[in-house]
Scaffold this active site. Structure first.
Site, PDB file in Angstrom:
ATOM      1  NE  ARG A  68      -3.972   0.492   2.171  1.00 42.39           N
ATOM      2  CZ  ARG A  68      -5.002   1.216   1.722  1.00 42.39           C
ATOM      3  NH1 ARG A  68      -4.904   2.492   1.608  1.00 42.39           N
ATOM      4  NH2 ARG A  68      -6.121   0.635   1.391  1.00 42.39           N
TER       5      ARG A  68
ATOM      6  CG  LEU B  59     -16.473   2.153   1.789  1.00 41.66           C
ATOM      7  CD1 LEU B  59     -17.262   2.003   0.508  1.00 41.66           C
ATOM      8  CD2 LEU B  59     -16.366   0.823   2.464  1.00 41.66           C
ATOM      9  CG  ASP B  60      -9.492   0.674   1.369  1.00 42.27           C
ATOM     10  OD1 ASP B  60      -8.511   0.044   1.765  1.00 42.27           O
ATOM     11  OD2 ASP B  60     -10.497   0.124   0.896  1.00 42.27           O
ATOM     12  CB  SER B  61      -8.936   3.223  -3.583  1.00 43.45           C
ATOM     13  OG  SER B  61      -7.759   2.646  -3.080  1.00 43.45           O
ATOM     14  CG  ASP B  63     -13.087  -1.393   1.328  1.00 42.81           C
ATOM     15  OD1 ASP B  63     -12.704  -0.729   2.302  1.00 42.81           O
ATOM     16  OD2 ASP B  63     -12.934  -2.608   1.217  1.00 42.81           O
TER      17      ASP B  63
END
Lengths: 125, 106
Positions: A68, B59-61, B63
């Site tokens: 990440r 949410l992250d990208s 998700d």
């Protein structure tokens, strides 16, 4: 140095691997995630592997989260290329069941805490 | 990328007009909200039509990508990347779907 020679300054810029901007690289990453995500149910069915879909999705997410914090565009491109190669090999059934289960292999074995465990391990109690 | 991916079984016919297929903005809204509610990473209490996925629902990208894939599966067509980046709220998704399926958006 002799008079009249110019010192050439090399332009220090790295040649891009695939993507020119980080937006481009981000799009590649998300497309790779999408492709893997869509392929998961077929992997489970074709390799007859003792996994459930939630397990596979978690493992996929884990492997993406591992990188990440990478920000270098060329590194991201290389990682995406490797991921794409893995996807192609898995989707074409060029791998076997063991290769798919390798993604779930435990790399760290838990250390024994009780006396007998340590004894069998060969370590001093 | 996904040459070997999915053969989407398109067992539904494409109707000439959206209204004859029984599509209206309300129906689209209902389907979108159902899909989003079924997504486990979203808590149903905080969810409204205007709640932002990243900022309010956390949410992250990745998700976000999963959520849009669920909506693609529900409605049966692919959403390209440039459009997908802008769909950050359920209302955006509903508006986009209405435009794509030629349903009147109010």
């Amino acid at each position: 140095s002799t008079g009249g020679t110019l010192i050439r300054q090399a332009v220090k810029e790295a040649k891009p691997v695939f993507s020119a901007t980080s937006e481009d690289a981000r799009r590649r990453v998300l497309n790779l995630y999408r492709a893997w995500f869509r392929q998961l149910p077929y992997i489970i069915r074709e390799y007859d592997v003792p996994l459930t879909l939630p397990m596979c999705r978690r493992k996929l997410r884990e492997n993406f989260e591992k990188y990440r914090q990478v920000n270098d565009i060329r590194v991201i491109d290389l990682l995406v290329a490797k991921g794409q190669m893995e996807l192609v090999e898995t989707a074409h059934m060029w791998k076997q069941k063991t290769h798919v289960m390798d993604y779930f292999k435990q790399t760290v074995s838990p250390k024994p805490t009780d006396f007998l465990g340590k004894f069998f391990d060969g370590k001093e109690p | 990328i996904s040459q070997h991916a999915i053969q989407r079984c398109s067992q539904w016919r494409c109707y000439a007009s959206a209204s004859s297929a029984g599509l209206s903005q309300d129906k689209i809204t209902e389907r979108v909200m159902t899909v989003i509610k079924l997504f486990e990473k979203i808590s149903a209490e905080k969810l409204t039509i205007e709640s932002h996925f990243m900022k309010e629902l956390g949410l992250d990208s990745l998700d976000h990508v999963e959520l849009l894939m669920a909506i693609e599966d529900e409605f049966g067509f692919e959403i390209p990347d440039q459009d997908a980046e802008k769909l950050n709220k359920p209302s955006d998704i509903i508006k986009y779907l209405c435009e794509k399926m030629e349903v009147d958006y109010k």
